[in-house]
Each structure stands twice: as structure tokens, then as C-alpha cells.
Design a protein around this motif. Structure first.
Motif, mmCIF file in Angstrom:
data_model
loop_
_atom_site.group_PDB
_atom_site.id
_atom_site.type_symbol
_atom_site.label_atom_id
_atom_site.label_comp_id
_atom_site.label_asym_id
_atom_site.label_seq_id
_atom_site.Cartn_x
_atom_site.Cartn_y
_atom_site.Cartn_z
ATOM 1 N N LEU A 110 0.789 -1.229 0.000
ATOM 2 C CA LEU A 110 0.000 0.000 0.000
ATOM 3 C C LEU A 110 0.822 1.281 0.000
ATOM 4 O O LEU A 110 0.357 2.302 -0.503
ATOM 5 N N GLY A 111 2.045 1.240 0.513
ATOM 6 C CA GLY A 111 2.897 2.426 0.443
ATOM 7 C C GLY A 111 3.454 2.635 -0.952
ATOM 8 O O GLY A 111 3.240 3.675 -1.580
ATOM 9 N N SER A 112 4.161 1.637 -1.460
ATOM 10 C CA SER A 112 4.724 1.759 -2.813
ATOM 11 C C SER A 112 3.609 1.916 -3.840
ATOM 12 O O SER A 112 3.761 2.642 -4.825
ATOM 13 N N LEU A 113 2.473 1.271 -3.589
ATOM 14 C CA LEU A 113 1.346 1.360 -4.516
ATOM 15 C C LEU A 113 0.784 2.783 -4.591
ATOM 16 O O LEU A 113 0.239 3.193 -5.618
ATOM 17 N N SER A 114 0.931 3.531 -3.501
ATOM 18 C CA SER A 114 0.466 4.919 -3.530
ATOM 19 C C SER A 114 1.320 5.763 -4.475
ATOM 20 O O SER A 114 0.884 6.811 -4.945
ATOM 21 N N ALA A 115 2.530 5.311 -4.770
ATOM 22 C CA ALA A 115 3.392 6.001 -5.745
ATOM 23 C C ALA A 115 3.254 5.411 -7.149
ATOM 24 O O ALA A 115 3.691 6.025 -8.119
ATOM 25 N N THR A 116 2.664 4.230 -7.241
ATOM 26 C CA THR A 116 2.462 3.577 -8.536
ATOM 27 C C THR A 116 1.296 4.240 -9.262
ATOM 28 O O THR A 116 0.263 4.521 -8.654
ATOM 29 N N ARG A 117 1.470 4.509 -10.571
ATOM 30 C CA ARG A 117 0.424 5.225 -11.321
ATOM 31 C C ARG A 117 0.231 4.624 -12.691
ATOM 32 O O ARG A 117 -0.159 5.328 -13.631
ATOM 33 N N SER A 118 0.530 3.328 -12.838
ATOM 34 C CA SER A 118 0.517 2.781 -14.192
ATOM 35 C C SER A 118 -0.868 2.367 -14.667
ATOM 36 O O SER A 118 -1.333 2.839 -15.697
ATOM 37 N N LYS A 119 -1.551 1.481 -13.930
ATOM 38 C CA LYS A 119 -2.828 0.964 -14.418
ATOM 39 C C LYS A 119 -3.837 0.816 -13.280
ATOM 40 O O LYS A 119 -3.471 0.451 -12.170
#
Lengths: 460, 460
Positions: A187-196
Motif C-alpha cells: 500500500l505504500g509503494s502502490l500509492s506512488a504507482t500510477r501505471s494501471k
């Protein structure tokens, strides 16, 4: 170089074939098997060729999403295994922060630090790419708050509030990332992920800002003026986000690996380094997919000619374990701030030790540069011959991609290529990505290009 | 049982000794080496005895924070290694969601599902405990939002908003966890962790509610009335948190492993299962530390006699890889929702295959129950003889603990014990935790108790 590597792809059945589908049916009872391309005969696979359970021999330029540095069953890896070089790691899985074996200290010093990017004094080992990013972000938050407190210890109120998820000032901390960026799925790294959306739908996320990644045209050199304008617009957005304050880190991939193989110029990244320095924000270069040699250097960012090094550099995939390198100031002053039980895996790190030796002994980074140049030239030829299908060939080393006219055609090209023996992958909406092993030679490049062209012309 | 296991602890130097300290000095140049107890001679360690690089032989009842199921270098693990049983996993690290080998499907079916808790239809494999929790939470969010949408697909607005971290309704989703709970250190799992400020200080966290864990007195049976009141107060807080709405999951450890070995009754956990069912909230049992046999069952929650199984059960540590089991309804309808590159590690899973065989063949769960009973009786004796130092002995199987009068005395007892050959660990503010391997026998229990008592009486 790899003695018993197949000479070329051989396809005997549909791919996936009946043996793969039978395994999928069994596997799917317990796990999500829908994502599986084929079931692999791990023992028979060799070098650049994946052998599947139906006996199909596929030229593999995807390599388990860029995770296989020396190809399959490299003789040096197998010899080390059988000669007992890894035996010290055979009898239990340790907590490396509690009682590491001395062999691990050797690996840290002689393997991980040997290939450390310039300017990096420390290395934190974890297990995967997303853990690498999560912990790099934590190191950035720690450094940011230490500076904000002016070196003073946290107050009793801070200590009590953090247990309630309500530490004053901390909730507002932000990480800036780029449209199309991929940094992991926790959930932390995913908050920076913006691909799909498939990565992010339905999950709570931190309210962190996203900025545009420059929409570069390829080849970068031929469109320098247009690209410079796109990069300037992106940099303006970055600066505005940093000016808003409370930004602990900016994270960026040297090449957007999931988001469609989007590139930017060295100038752009040098500007990011300058801006983050000026605003007191950590500059995290996420090399989970680009690191480990695929760009013809150990680290893609080494091509930028930075005046000041990045603050943190994350890795995983080809490195066999996750982790990050960092500058001295991002090494926490207190123990146990960045910590977990396993802190990596000594066995996979020991295998990395062999990988690094082979890469150096066999000059594989040079080879990647040569193979990459041949691949890119070939992709340009393909584009010239089939402009209605292909466009925008691009790459650094063998970290390469090409666009297809639309998403559905891209998927059909990938499917058709697999049927004649080429395992490649998609990236972004309509790109094909090449993520071969570092042992890709001229003949593999030529075969890859031939199979891809045949797949494209075979479409109805 | 373990042929060449040492007969008892032998201490030759201070612990850590000069060879450990020399390694720490080298190691500390590149990594945080302050947390290291000793550097371990991985090859010489055997069974329940950790041998360090100074030649000290320590009886290890901490086992790398509860990660060593069969002790060090168990003959069956080494034999499997040398006989080539793991060779299929030697030549590369695969992405198990892309091209898994058939041996992995066998491991899923015959190892992971063989010991699956009752009611669990699926298993997701990842690499660590925190990844296990992060992904279990994601599965809970997916199920919650699917139900909230009534099976309708997400709207275009949802898809666009999630890329901006602003999906309507999702930001408000919550996970309820307990004071003292520990669920991992990445930012999602860390938002549910409530054990110590050192884990949480300076990191952004989701604004999720925390509820009190019952402050049970020990032995649980002897204080049933008082404990029932404490549990009733905790359950009231849980119910209030669930009534507030938007709660996708409640997560709880069967025994709080970092938070001080806090226990609650089976009634309490049955009530949690009922409440979460009533409120449509996933019931996640976090067995990262309790799972894998230490309580005398594969899973601690099996002792609760639940009428309805948990929704998700997380694991790691003794299981050698991370992951979670879940019920059918928590298996996502779409592929790639729960996914990452490695999805675990086939090599460590193959080692788990040997562990499960040995545990069954040698009746190790029964042995854990017998050794655990002997350990607990011994801790009661210790408490009776030294009430000024020890109190509150408690345990299920060999997952046991005892309180010490205060934190500083606890730390001094642990230090003194290590000097005479006992490696144990702390938990919570002032507890000593016992997390031995499953091969702990009567003689090890007796030696452990003797060393602990000698350490306590040796304090000035």
C-alpha cells in the motif's frame, strides 16, 4: 558461451500446450493460474531458451519479467550449486539482522558494495522490489523528519500519537511520483504507482501528488526540441509539487518499465536531481527493473552524468533479492528503524555473487551494449518495413521496446509470436517490451527480430 | 534425533565475542549491524544449538525470531539438498505467476494445501510476512468493494480516480487492529501495527481505528472472571469500531508475538469471528509468528473451535515463505489483482516440503505439546522460586513467555543468559519470549530453564 543451449526455437504444440493447460487446471484450484503463460520445464531450459512442459523451446526475451540475469541454468550457477559454494546457506533461512553468517558479510562487501552506484555508502537488503521501495520511502521519511526536528528527539506526544496513526506533521508528508510510474503493489509503494487501474482499484492510498512524465518522441535525438518542451512542462509540475511543501521524496524510474517503456533525457533527470536537492527532498531512483545490467551498465542512472548522486537507489529482479543503496545521511541514526525479520535471503544473494563474477569475467555489460545496438537497429528496420504495425523503437542496452498500432494488435502480435517460438511481454497500453537475459548474443537478436516480423505479417 | 547435535551449551568468550565484534565492525560499514546478536557459524550450528564465530555453542530458543522449524542443518534438509531434490530450483529465480515449473504446482498441492487450515480453499504465496499481510488486506478490500458495488463493474470515474489516489469511497475504508498488535513494517501493514513507536515514528499511516486487546491475567483459567470482563470491554470497542462502518477487515494475532505475548481466550476469538461476520468485515488471523507448528498445531487458531473459519490466514517465518490462505470468496474474480513478480520463492517452498514431511513423520506437533507442557511447568517453578523476578508464565505449545519485574531487569537477564549459553528474546516491554524450533526435546527444556534461573540469580 552456454554449451548446451538450443540453436533455435522449436514449437511442437499450441503455446500454451496441453500439458501446460492440464497443469493450469490443477494449479487453478488453489492459486490464480490465469496469469501463467506456460508451465516451464526448469531443468531443460537453457540460456536464452525457455523449454515448457509440452517440449516447446521458446526464445525468451521476457525472462520472468526481467529477472533472469544469466539465462536459464547457467553453467557457473549450476557448478557453484553442485560444488557446495552455497552449502552454508542450505540448512536454515536466517534473520540476517539477528545472527548473520560471516559469508553474508562477504557478500555485502564483495558483491553488493562492489557494484554499488557511485556515492552510495550503505545497502539495505530485503526480499522484493516493493519492499525495497517501501523501505527506501521510510528512510526518506526518517531523514526528512530528523531534519525538521533539527536533530531534537521526538516528543512524548509524537511517540504516543504515532501508535494511533496520528503523529502531527507526519500525516501530511508526501511522495511525488510520475504518471505511468510503477513502484510496487504494497500500500505504500502502490500509492506512488500510477501505471494501471488494475493495480490500484479498491485500495486505500495516501493522498500524494502525481506529476506528468514527459511524453517523449523517439528517437530522442531526432525530436530533441519537442521533447525538451515536454520535459520542461513536466519539470514545472515537479517544481510546483515540491514548492507545496511536505514532500519527503520524489521517486522515478530511469525508464518506465511497466508504464510503456517511456524514456526521458539525461538533462531531465539531472534537473530532477537539482530540484529535489534545492527543495530538501530525497531523490529516489527506482532501478528495480532497469538495474542489474540490462542497460549495458549496472545501473541505468549512471548514464545521466549526475553532478550529485541520487539519495537512494532501489533494486530487485535481476539482483535476485530486493534492496536499496543509499547515501550516508539516509542511514538511520537509530537501530531497528529499518528492519524486518528476514532482511533478504542469503541463498539468493550468494547466487548474485556468481552472477556478478560471470558478468565481469565474460564482459556481459559490453555484450549487452552490442546486442542492444543490434536489436535497436533491427527494430528500426522492422518499423521501416511495417510502419502500419510498428513504431517508436527505443532502448538502452537490451532494455528495449517498440509500439504497436493499438492494444489489441499488440496482444495479437505477442500471441502469434509465442506460437512460433518467441516469448516477449507487453508494457503500457500498446508496447512490446524486450527484457532478455544478459547473455543475449547476435544470433538471438536476429532470431527475435525474425520471429517478431513473421508474427506481425501473419496477422489476418 | 539430530545425530551430531551438541549435548549442551558451551561458552568460550563473552557473547558476542571478539570474532563477532570484528565482523560487526566490517559489516557496519555497509549495513546496520547494531541489531546483530552474534555472527553465526551456519555450517557448525546443529539442531537446537547455534554455534557462533567465536566457537560459542548457544542453546537457541529464539531461532532467528521464530523462523527455524527443524533447528539448524536438520539431516533431512541437508540430505534433500545434496540428493538433488531442489536442483530444479537451482538455475534461476522464477516469476511464479508467469512460468512456474510443475514442481511448484506439486508443492502448492501437496505441501501448502496439505496443511491448509480448515475452510481455506486458496493459497497466495509471497515472500515475507509483511507482504502476506499487505496482500491479505488487499484481498479484503477487493471483496468489500465488490460487495458494495453489488457485483457491478467499477465506473470509469473509479478507474480514473484510483490512479490519482482519490477513488470515491475507498479512501474511507478501514482496517481494525489491536493495541500491541504487530503485522509488519510496510506502510499498509504498518498502519495496522500498534506495538512500539520505533516501528511507526515518522511514517505516514492510514487513519484506521485501534481497539484494546484484553489485558488478560495468567494462568487464563485461574482468572477466568477477571479476564472475561477485560475481553468484554475489548469486544465492546470492536463492535463500536465495526458499527462505525467502512471496515473492510479486522486483523488479529492468536497470541501477540511482538506486543508482549498477550493471550486471550478461545471465547474471545469466537466472538471476534461472530462480530466480523455480522458486520460484513473480513476476519484476518495473522499467524506469521504463531503458525507453522509452534503452538502444537499447524495453526494456533485451530484451538479456538470456530463455528465458521477465518476469512484469511497469513503466514511466514517457520513456513520459509510468506503468504495467506483464504476462503473462496476472497479469491479475486479478476486476474492480476493480487500479483507481483516473484510471488514467493520455489526453493524455500521446496524446503518447506521437507519440513512438513519431517514434522509429520517424527510427530513433531505432539512433541511440541509435550515439550511445551514441560517448559510451562518449569516456568511456573521458576516463578514460584523467584517471584521478585519472574511472573506470568504462559504459553501454548512451546510458544511461551514469562514476565520480568521491569524492562531493564529483563534486558539484563537476557544478557546474562546469553553469557552462559542461552539465546532467548524479548517481547513487549518486559517479557522474555521462547520461540524454539519444533525439535526441542525434554533435555533442551531442562537446560533452558536451568540457564534462565542461573542468569536470574546471577544478577547483582
Amino acid at each position: 558461451m552456454i554449451p548446451d543451449e538450443p540453436t533455435h526455437a522449436v514449437v511442437r504444440t499450441a503455446v500454451p500446450g496441453p500439458a501446460s493447460e492440464a497443469l493450469r487446471a490443477r494449479h487453478g484450484r488453489y492459486q490464480d493460474a490465469r496469469t501463467v503463460h506456460v508451465y516451464q520445464d526448469a531443468r531443460k531450459s537453457r540460456g536464452n531458451y525457455l523449454v515448457d512442459v509440452d517440449g516447446n523451446v521458446l526464445l525468451d526475451v521476457y525472462t520472468h519479467i526481467a529477472c533472469v540475469p544469466l539465462g536459464y541454468n547457467h553453467p557457473d550457477l549450476l557448478k557453484s550449486w553442485h560444488d557446495g559454494r552455497f552449502d552454508w546457506a542450505a540448512g536454515f533461512r536466517p534473520a540476517l539482522g539477528v545472527a548473520p553468517p560471516p559469508e553474508y558479510v562477504d557478500l555485502v562487501e564483495h558483491t553488493l558494495m562492489r557494484i554499488a552506484p557511485a556515492g552510495m555508502s550503505h545497502v539495505v537488503t530485503v526480499t522484493t522490489g516493493t519492499e525495497a521501495v517501501e523501505n527506501a520511502l521510510k528512510a526518506a521519511f526518517i531523514a526528512f523528519m530528523r531534519r525538521r526536528r533539527g536533530g531534537a528527539p521526538p516528543t512524548p506526544e509524537d511517540l504516543a500519537a504515532c501508535l494511533l496513526n496520528r503523529q502531527a506533521g507526519t500525516a501530511a508528508l508526501k511522495v511525488v511520483s510520475f504518471e505511468g510510474g510503477f513502484h510496487g503493489r504494497t500500500l505504500g509503494s502502490l500509492s506512488a504507482t500510477r501505471s494501471k487501474p488494475v493495480h490500484k482499484l479498491d485500495f486505500p492510498a495516501f493522498d500524494w501528488p502525481v506529476v506528468p512524465f514527459p511524453a517523449s518522441r523517439f528517437p530522442l535525438d531526432a525530436h530533441a526540441d519537442t521533447n525538451r518542451e515536454a520535459e520542461a512542462r513536466s519539470l514545472e509540475a515537479v517544481e510546483a509539487a515540491l514548492r507545496a511543501g511536505d514532500v519527503a521524496a520524489l521517486i522515478v524510474e530511469p525508464i518506465q518499465g511497466e508504464g510503456g517503456d517511456r524514456h526521458a533525457s539525461a538533462d531531465f533527470f539531472r534537473a530532477l536531481r537539482r530540484l529535489t536537492s534545492e527543495h530538501g527532498c530525497a531523490f529516489i531512483v527506482d532501478e528495480v527493473q532497469t538495474g542489474g545490467g540490462a542497460t549495458g551498465r549496472w545501473w541505468a542512472h549512471e548514464a545521466w552524468g549526475l553532478a550529485e548522486p541520487p539519495d537512494l537507489v532501489t533494486f530487485s529482479k535481476k539482483m535476485q533479492i530486493g534492496g536499496y543503496y543509499c547515501r550516508e545521511v539516509f542511514h538511520p541514526a537509530e537501530p531497528y528503524r529499518i528492519f524486518n525479520t528476514f532482511l533478504g535471503d542469503p541463498l539468493r544473494t550468494a547466487q548474485l555473487g556468481v552472477v556478478v563474477e560471470v558478468v565481469e569475467r565474460d564482459g556481459l555489460l559490453d555484450r549487452v551494449q552490442r546486442s542492444g545496438a543490434r536489436l535497436l537497429a533491427g527494430l528500426h528496420g522492422l518499423t521501416a518495413r511495417h510502419p502500419e504495425v510498428f513504431s517508436a523503437p527505443r532502448g538502452v542496452g537490451t532494455f528495449a521496446a517498440i509500439d504497436v498500432c493499438d492494444a489489441s494488435t499488440r496482444d495479437r502480435v505477442l500471441f502469434a509470436a509465442r506460437q512460433i517460438g518467441l516469448e516477449a511481454g507487453g508494457s503500457g497500453d500498446r508496447s512490446i517490451r524486450f527484457r532478455p537475459a544478459l547473455v543475449l548474443a547476435d544470433r538471438h537478436v536476429d532470431e527475435c527480430l525474425d520471429l517478431l516480423e513473421r508474427a506481425a505479417v501473419s496477422l489476418p
